[in-house]
Design a protein around this motif. Structure first.
Motif, PDB file in Angstrom:
ATOM      1  N   SER A  52       9.131  12.463   7.429  1.00  0.00           N
ATOM      2  CA  SER A  52       7.760  12.870   7.090  1.00  0.00           C
ATOM      3  C   SER A  52       6.826  11.662   6.999  1.00  0.00           C
ATOM      4  CB  SER A  52       7.770  13.558   5.721  1.00  0.00           C
ATOM      5  OG  SER A  52       8.057  12.601   4.726  1.00  0.00           O
ATOM      6  N   GLY A  53       7.376  10.470   6.890  1.00  0.00           N
ATOM      7  CA  GLY A  53       6.534   9.265   6.759  1.00  0.00           C
ATOM      8  C   GLY A  53       6.055   9.047   5.337  1.00  0.00           C
ATOM      9  N   ALA A  54       6.474   9.904   4.393  1.00  0.00           N
ATOM     10  CA  ALA A  54       5.986   9.784   3.004  1.00  0.00           C
ATOM     11  C   ALA A  54       6.470   8.498   2.340  1.00  0.00           C
ATOM     12  CB  ALA A  54       6.465  10.979   2.183  1.00  0.00           C
ATOM     13  N   SER A  55       7.496   7.877   2.916  1.00  0.00           N
ATOM     14  CA  SER A  55       8.026   6.671   2.273  1.00  0.00           C
ATOM     15  C   SER A  55       7.197   5.434   2.617  1.00  0.00           C
ATOM     16  CB  SER A  55       9.482   6.453   2.700  1.00  0.00           C
ATOM     17  OG  SER A  55       9.552   6.215   4.083  1.00  0.00           O
ATOM     18  N   LYS A  56       6.294   5.581   3.601  1.00  0.00           N
ATOM     19  CA  LYS A  56       5.572   4.370   4.064  1.00  0.00           C
ATOM     20  C   LYS A  56       4.362   4.053   3.183  1.00  0.00           C
ATOM     21  CE  LYS A  56       7.061   4.270   8.799  1.00  0.00           C
ATOM     22  NZ  LYS A  56       7.498   5.615   9.213  1.00  0.00           N
ATOM     23  N   ASP A  57       4.032   2.746   3.142  1.00  0.00           N
ATOM     24  CA  ASP A  57       2.829   2.308   2.418  1.00  0.00           C
ATOM     25  C   ASP A  57       1.769   1.882   3.414  1.00  0.00           C
ATOM     26  OD1 ASP A  57       3.877   2.428  -0.174  1.00  0.00           O
ATOM     27  OD2 ASP A  57       4.975   0.571   0.186  1.00  0.00           O
ATOM     28  N   ALA A  58       0.476   2.130   3.054  1.00  0.00           N
ATOM     29  CA  ALA A  58      -0.599   1.648   3.924  1.00  0.00           C
ATOM     30  C   ALA A  58      -0.631   0.113   3.875  1.00  0.00           C
ATOM     31  CB  ALA A  58      -1.925   2.233   3.454  1.00  0.00           C
ATOM     32  N   LEU A  59      -0.521  -0.415   2.666  1.00  0.00           N
ATOM     33  CA  LEU A  59      -0.547  -1.870   2.475  1.00  0.00           C
ATOM     34  C   LEU A  59       0.841  -2.303   2.037  1.00  0.00           C
ATOM     35  CD1 LEU A  59      -2.313  -4.493   2.033  1.00  0.00           C
ATOM     36  CD2 LEU A  59      -2.620  -3.713  -0.317  1.00  0.00           C
ATOM     37  N   GLY A  60       1.355  -3.433   2.595  1.00  0.00           N
ATOM     38  CA  GLY A  60       2.688  -3.907   2.212  1.00  0.00           C
ATOM     39  C   GLY A  60       2.774  -4.091   0.700  1.00  0.00           C
ATOM     40  N   GLU A  61       3.881  -3.601   0.109  1.00  0.00           N
ATOM     41  CA  GLU A  61       4.058  -3.670  -1.342  1.00  0.00           C
ATOM     42  C   GLU A  61       3.918  -5.101  -1.864  1.00  0.00           C
ATOM     43  OE1 GLU A  61       7.897  -2.617  -3.490  1.00  0.00           O
ATOM     44  OE2 GLU A  61       7.217  -0.651  -2.828  1.00  0.00           O
ATOM     45  N   GLU A  62       4.412  -6.056  -1.035  1.00  0.00           N
ATOM     46  CA  GLU A  62       4.429  -7.444  -1.511  1.00  0.00           C
ATOM     47  C   GLU A  62       3.033  -8.047  -1.654  1.00  0.00           C
ATOM     48  OE1 GLU A  62       6.844  -6.356   0.595  1.00  0.00           O
ATOM     49  OE2 GLU A  62       5.754  -6.508   2.474  1.00  0.00           O
ATOM     50  N   HIS A  63       2.031  -7.394  -1.034  1.00  0.00           N
ATOM     51  CA  HIS A  63       0.667  -7.921  -1.152  1.00  0.00           C
ATOM     52  C   HIS A  63      -0.128  -7.236  -2.258  1.00  0.00           C
ATOM     53  CE1 HIS A  63       1.556 -10.191   2.343  1.00  0.00           C
ATOM     54  NE2 HIS A  63       1.654  -9.139   3.132  1.00  0.00           N
ATOM     55  N   MET A  64       0.510  -6.340  -2.996  1.00  0.00           N
ATOM     56  CA  MET A  64      -0.209  -5.625  -4.067  1.00  0.00           C
ATOM     57  C   MET A  64      -0.144  -6.403  -5.380  1.00  0.00           C
ATOM     58  SD  MET A  64       1.186  -1.764  -3.536  1.00  0.00           S
ATOM     59  CE  MET A  64       1.088  -0.904  -1.977  1.00  0.00           C
ATOM     60  N   SER A  65      -1.106  -6.125  -6.269  1.00  0.00           N
ATOM     61  CA  SER A  65      -1.044  -6.703  -7.617  1.00  0.00           C
ATOM     62  C   SER A  65       0.063  -5.964  -8.383  1.00  0.00           C
ATOM     63  CB  SER A  65      -2.384  -6.496  -8.331  1.00  0.00           C
ATOM     64  OG  SER A  65      -2.543  -5.124  -8.618  1.00  0.00           O
ATOM     65  N   PRO A  66       0.558  -6.518  -9.508  1.00  0.00           N
ATOM     66  CA  PRO A  66       1.612  -5.824 -10.265  1.00  0.00           C
ATOM     67  C   PRO A  66       1.212  -4.401 -10.643  1.00  0.00           C
ATOM     68  CG  PRO A  66       1.337  -8.053 -11.098  1.00  0.00           C
ATOM     69  CD  PRO A  66       0.264  -7.855 -10.065  1.00  0.00           C
ATOM     70  N   LYS A  67      -0.081  -4.225 -11.020  1.00  0.00           N
ATOM     71  CA  LYS A  67      -0.530  -2.896 -11.445  1.00  0.00           C
ATOM     72  C   LYS A  67      -0.527  -1.934 -10.247  1.00  0.00           C
ATOM     73  CE  LYS A  67      -4.369  -0.984 -14.129  1.00  0.00           C
ATOM     74  NZ  LYS A  67      -5.136  -0.221 -13.175  1.00  0.00           N
ATOM     75  N   GLU A  68      -1.020  -2.429  -9.096  1.00  0.00           N
ATOM     76  CA  GLU A  68      -1.024  -1.581  -7.889  1.00  0.00           C
ATOM     77  C   GLU A  68       0.398  -1.232  -7.476  1.00  0.00           C
ATOM     78  OE1 GLU A  68      -4.971  -3.235  -5.482  1.00  0.00           O
ATOM     79  OE2 GLU A  68      -3.075  -4.289  -5.309  1.00  0.00           O
ATOM     80  N   LYS A  69       1.276  -2.236  -7.574  1.00  0.00           N
ATOM     81  CA  LYS A  69       2.688  -2.017  -7.202  1.00  0.00           C
ATOM     82  C   LYS A  69       3.276  -0.910  -8.057  1.00  0.00           C
ATOM     83  CE  LYS A  69       4.971  -6.208  -5.665  1.00  0.00           C
ATOM     84  NZ  LYS A  69       5.961  -7.215  -5.988  1.00  0.00           N
ATOM     85  N   TYR A  70       3.023  -0.986  -9.364  1.00  0.00           N
ATOM     86  CA  TYR A  70       3.575   0.005 -10.282  1.00  0.00           C
ATOM     87  C   TYR A  70       3.020   1.392  -9.959  1.00  0.00           C
ATOM     88  CZ  TYR A  70       3.920   2.965 -14.363  1.00  0.00           C
ATOM     89  OH  TYR A  70       4.127   4.060 -15.166  1.00  0.00           O
ATOM     90  N   GLU A  71       1.695   1.467  -9.783  1.00  0.00           N
ATOM     91  CA  GLU A  71       1.085   2.792  -9.529  1.00  0.00           C
ATOM     92  C   GLU A  71       1.608   3.377  -8.219  1.00  0.00           C
ATOM     93  OE1 GLU A  71      -3.133   2.318  -9.991  1.00  0.00           O
ATOM     94  OE2 GLU A  71      -2.912   1.934 -12.146  1.00  0.00           O
ATOM     95  N   ASN A  72       1.777   2.492  -7.229  1.00  0.00           N
ATOM     96  CA  ASN A  72       2.303   2.952  -5.948  1.00  0.00           C
ATOM     97  C   ASN A  72       3.737   3.464  -6.100  1.00  0.00           C
ATOM     98  OD1 ASN A  72       1.999   3.248  -3.076  1.00  0.00           O
ATOM     99  ND2 ASN A  72       3.399   1.513  -2.842  1.00  0.00           N
ATOM    100  N   ALA A  73       4.495   2.762  -6.945  1.00  0.00           N
ATOM    101  CA  ALA A  73       5.886   3.195  -7.161  1.00  0.00           C
ATOM    102  C   ALA A  73       5.918   4.539  -7.880  1.00  0.00           C
ATOM    103  CB  ALA A  73       6.643   2.140  -7.961  1.00  0.00           C
ATOM    104  N   VAL A  74       4.991   4.762  -8.805  1.00  0.00           N
ATOM    105  CA  VAL A  74       4.948   6.057  -9.497  1.00  0.00           C
ATOM    106  C   VAL A  74       4.548   7.150  -8.490  1.00  0.00           C
ATOM    107  CG1 VAL A  74       3.787   7.425 -11.281  1.00  0.00           C
ATOM    108  CG2 VAL A  74       4.437   5.060 -11.754  1.00  0.00           C
ATOM    109  N   ARG A  75       3.546   6.819  -7.658  1.00  0.00           N
ATOM    110  CA  ARG A  75       3.091   7.804  -6.644  1.00  0.00           C
ATOM    111  C   ARG A  75       4.292   8.244  -5.797  1.00  0.00           C
ATOM    112  NH1 ARG A  75       1.810   7.649  -1.250  1.00  0.00           N
ATOM    113  NH2 ARG A  75       2.277   5.437  -1.064  1.00  0.00           N
ATOM    114  N   LYS A  76       5.044   7.253  -5.303  1.00  0.00           N
ATOM    115  CA  LYS A  76       6.158   7.610  -4.417  1.00  0.00           C
ATOM    116  C   LYS A  76       7.312   8.270  -5.180  1.00  0.00           C
ATOM    117  CE  LYS A  76       6.278   3.712  -1.972  1.00  0.00           C
ATOM    118  NZ  LYS A  76       6.582   2.807  -0.844  1.00  0.00           N
ATOM    119  N   SER A  77       7.486   7.876  -6.437  1.00  0.00           N
ATOM    120  CA  SER A  77       8.540   8.532  -7.239  1.00  0.00           C
ATOM    121  C   SER A  77       8.229  10.018  -7.387  1.00  0.00           C
ATOM    122  CB  SER A  77       8.623   7.919  -8.641  1.00  0.00           C
ATOM    123  OG  SER A  77       8.963   6.575  -8.562  1.00  0.00           O
ATOM    124  N   CYS A  78       6.924  10.315  -7.582  1.00  0.00           N
ATOM    125  CA  CYS A  78       6.545  11.731  -7.751  1.00  0.00           C
ATOM    126  C   CYS A  78       6.761  12.495  -6.443  1.00  0.00           C
ATOM    127  CB  CYS A  78       5.085  11.844  -8.205  1.00  0.00           C
ATOM    128  SG  CYS A  78       4.869  11.197  -9.875  1.00  0.00           S
TER     129      CYS A  78
END
Ligand SMILES: CCCCCCCCCCCCCC(=O)SCCNC(=O)CCNC(=O)[C@H](O)C(C)(C)COP(=O)(O)OP(=O)(O)OC[C@H]1O[C@@H](n2cnc3c(N)ncnc32)[C@H](O)[C@@H]1OP(=O)(O)O
Ligand SMILES: Cc1cc2nc3c(=O)[nH]c(=O)nc-3n(C[C@H](O)[C@H](O)[C@H](O)COP(=O)(O)OP(=O)(O)OC[C@H]3O[C@@H](n4cnc5c(N)ncnc54)[C@H](O)[C@@H]3O)c2cc1C
Length: 674
Positions: A52-78
């Motif tokens: 489905s492509g749901a696992s992909k990120d628009a922006l590479g995780e490694e370029h995100m701030s810690p807060k963005e990384k966390y929120e993105n991880a919650v988004r994908k966990s949901c």
């Protein structure tokens, strides 16, 4: 090969490797998965979750701030949790999705380069409800937890104590007036520290606290505790909770701290399968064995053996594929630069990683089956097999996590400079797996638990009493002569048993000597712990090697001849490798000679050459989709340099032709105007 995209262009060196592989890759995939049925089911789940492509990120995780990384991880966990509820659970045929399925766990890795903030919910919160609640408690909590109406974690470790559970300071004092427990953190060191998801994600947790009732302490017990409002998520009065800050890895797991200020919970929130507090405050012990409240930890130790085998399979896939496309140096001036996989030292670094992934995968299945048998016996009230299982799961957890972390780092070394790139995938794997050596019981601490069992078994053997299966070899420890060396697989397994027996015997002798000289039993034990850890390690190597060998013989009984050969080569490699790593010990405790060891080294080197043509086939057989590898170096098509450049160009540092740092600092300094 079973890759989804059949139209891809593959690097010619990788294509050549695949052409020369002489065994049926799919057959080995089935062995690794535990049968064709499991492979089919795994692939079905991966297709649904990953296509489905749901696992992909628009922006590479490694370029995100810690807060963005966390929120993105919650988004994908949901997203992933919803998928599990709606689609994957049905596909996997699980009664309780996710909890006991390594396939669901494994597929989740495509969504997270680090870890999900829900890891502890499925990894420990739900298993604790399953293992520590009465049936009535379970029927209330389990559906809510499985349906993700509540999200929980496991808060045991405190700032001051992790290893020594009996030293935990959080108190749960029963108040019969209100029929409540009062949770309290009396000191700074009693603050809960580390629990995954606690920082921001969860609204419930299992809290392990010292239980007081009628003025008496009954030791640590688990409680289920609401810490945040179910609507607003605001921490409840009496709760102090937060996130513990950046770590070497696990940075999307919001590990947290938690303190209580006389915080009240209903009596029924004590998990009462193994012990109960009645309304009037009477303490009733239900369990036959005092350590059953440690059950969730034992469960996770079993799961971790599988977890690290999977991560080691990933690292070795990346490093072997990369070593097939990478060419370097010119040992023969008239020939092209060789693939680095042709260097014997490179094979020495990598093939043991492949063999260890197989060994641990097969041991993990065997351990899971042994665990199920122990649980079944305990259901009938029999806890006799628990001590042996605790000793076994402790050493397997310690050795599997430690070996995997070491070998993943070795895979990074094998990838040279590019292995140091986050985009290679290896640093994240290492950071994740190196933590497994510490959490759920530190390496040394767990090996000492196994050693405790070995010493007792040794004393039983000395007294000619019956021994449990995994230590039955100790019965032969008193022949007076050194074990006879022979380099057959069984001979090497016997040698490792001789090392374990020999080291244990030395410890017992030294402890007795020290006690006769006036040391206490505790001090005499302490002085022997270096050798006791080594004895437990040797015992564990014998268990792994024996299980690996037996399982491979069983699983390849109907395999094609070339699969049998290559699987036999890998198991033999595992045994030769570890015998050569322990030559000093072998010289001490067996009849091995210098000539035997020289011959063994030659046999090992020849084995590396035999495995070499099949190396890429062997890692292809792990059947790890690119989405799971997250690697510029290890993708199936081998487009390594193209991917490295594509990733470099994504760096936010490359967005501007000239960095602001130039006008702010560099220019003034260079013009002498700073
Ligand atoms: C979906 C699935 C996903 C999965 C992903 C997973 C990732 C999850 C992510 C996880 C993230 C991380 C999450 C986390 O990290 S959660 C926190 C994990 N914490 C730990 O693991 C703490 C480690 N410490 C201990 O386990 C204990 O304190 C030890 C064992 C060290 C001592 O303990 P204690 O001081 O109380 O005991 P003792 O030494 O006096 O020994 C007394 C006797 O008890 C026996 N004994 C001891 N223990 C057991 C046992 N368990 N079963 C049966 N027996 C046991 C022992 O053999 C001895 O027997 P004997 O010799 O007297 O006969
Ligand atoms: C990434 C991560 C996630 C975690 N998640 C959770 C979680 O979700 N929930 C939770 O409750 N906990 C969690 N933990 C905590 C973890 O379980 C503990 O850190 C672990 O059990 C080790 O305990 P410790 O930190 O007290 O180490 P210590 O015991 O302080 O170890 C320090 C050193 O002392 C040595 N040592 C200690 N005792 C002995 C001994 N008796 N004999 C010889 N040597 C000894 C150890 O070998 C080690 O070298 C997590 C930890 C990490 C790193």
């Amino acid at each position: 090969m079973t890759q989804t995209n059949n139209n891809m262009t593959v690097n010619p060196d990788l294509a050549m490797e695949r052409a020369k592989c002489n065994f049926n890759v799919l057959e080995v995939t089935h062995i690794f998965d535990g049968g064709e049925r499991n492979t089919l089911q795994r692939k079905k789940i991966e297709d649904v979750a990953l296509n489905s492509g749901a696992s992909k990120d628009a922006l590479g995780e490694e370029h995100m701030s810690p807060k963005e990384k966390y929120e993105n991880a919650v988004r994908k966990s949901c997203i992933y949790a919803t998928m599990m509820k709606n689609e994957l659970a049905e596909l996997s045929g699980l009664e309780s999705f996710g909890v006991s399925s390594p396939v669901i766990r494994r597929t989740a890795d495509a969504f997270f380069k680090e870890v999900s903030p829900f890891l502890l919910h499925l990894g420990m919160f739900v298993p604790t409800i399953m293992g520590q609640c009465t049936p009535e408690q379970q029927s209330y909590w389990l559906p809510r937890a499985l349906d993700m109406q509540i999200i929980g974690t496991y808060a045991q470790t405190e700032l001051g104590h992790g290893t020594f559970i009996r030293g935990l300071e959080t108190t749960a004092t029963y108040d019969p007036e209100t029929e409540e427990f009062v949770l309290h953190s009396p000191t700074l060191s009693s603050y809960k520290w580390w629990a995954g998801g606690l920082g921001k994600t969860v609204n419930y947790c299992i809290v392990v606290a010292q239980l007081y009732t009628k003025g008496e302490c009954h030791g640590t017990h688990p409680f289920i505790v609401q810490i945040r409002d179910e609507d607003t998520h605001v921490p409840l009065p009496g709760i102090k909770v937060g996130e513990i800050g950046p770590k070497m890895g696990f940075n999307t797991a919001d590990n947290g701290f938690l303190g209580f200020d006389h915080y009240r919970i209903p009596r029924e929130h004590m998990l009462m399968k193994n012990a109960q507090v009645l309304k009037d405050g009477t303490y009733v012990k239900v369990a036959r064995h005092g350590k059953l409240t440690y059950g969730t930890m034992v469960f996770v130790r079993v799961v971790l053996v599988n977890e690290v085998a999977f991560n080691l399979a990933k690292a070795s896939t990346i490093a072997v594929r990369y070593s097939a496309i990478r060419r370097q140096s010119k040992p023969k001036p008239d020939e092209v630069e060789p693939q680095i996989l042709d260097y014997v030292t490179q094979q020495h670094k990598l093939f043991i990683a492949i063999a260890t992934a197989h060994a641990l995968q097969l041991c993990s299945t065997w351990l899971w089956e042994s665990f199920s048998a122990v649980l079944a016996q305990m259901k009938g009230g029999n806890t006799d097999t628990l001590p042996e299982f605790h000793a076994l799961s402790s050493c397997l957890k310690a050795i599997s996590t430690s070996d995997s972390a070491h070998l993943i780092e070795q895979c990074r070394h094998a990838c040279g400079g590019h292995g140091y790139m986050i985009s290679s995938g290896i640093p994240n794997l290492y950071n994740f797996v190196s933590a497994t050596r510490t959490y759920e019981g530190d390496y040394t601490v767990l090996l000492l638990q196994t050693a405790r069992f070995l010493v007792k078994a040794y004393e039983q053997a000395e007294a000619k009493k019956p021994l449990t299966p995994t230590v039955s070899y100790l019965a032969h420890a008193f022949s007076g002569s050194r074990a006879t060396w022979d380099n057959s697989p069984d001979g090497i397994i016997r040698s490792f048993q001789a090392l374990a027996a020999g080291k244990t015997a030395v410890c017992v002798t030294n402890m007795r000597k020290r006690m006769r000289a006036g040391l206490s039993q505790v001090d005499a034990w302490e002085m022997s712990t270096i050798q006791l850890v080594a004895a437990a390690e040797a015992h564990c190597r014998a268990v792994i090697a024996d299980t690996y060998r037996k399982e491979i013989v069983r699983l390849t009984a109907n395999s094609s001849p070339n699969v049998k050969v290559v699987m036999d080569q890998l198991t033999t490699l595992y045994l030769y490798y570890w015998a050569l790593e322990r030559t000093g010990d072998l010289l001490m405790f067996t009849s091995v000679s210098q000539k035997d060891l020289v011959d063994l080294q030659i046999a090992y080197e020849e084995l590396l050459l035999k495995i070499r043509p099949n190396a890429v086939g062997l890692v292809d057989a792990f059947d790890l989709r690119d989405e799971l590898l997250h690697s510029t170096l290890g993708s199936y098509d081998g487009r390594v340099y193209e991917r490295l450049m594509e990733e470099a160009l994504k760096s936010p540092m490359n967005k501007e032709p000239v960095s602001d740092a130039y006008s702010k600092y560099l220019r003034p300094m260079m013009k002498g105007k700073l």
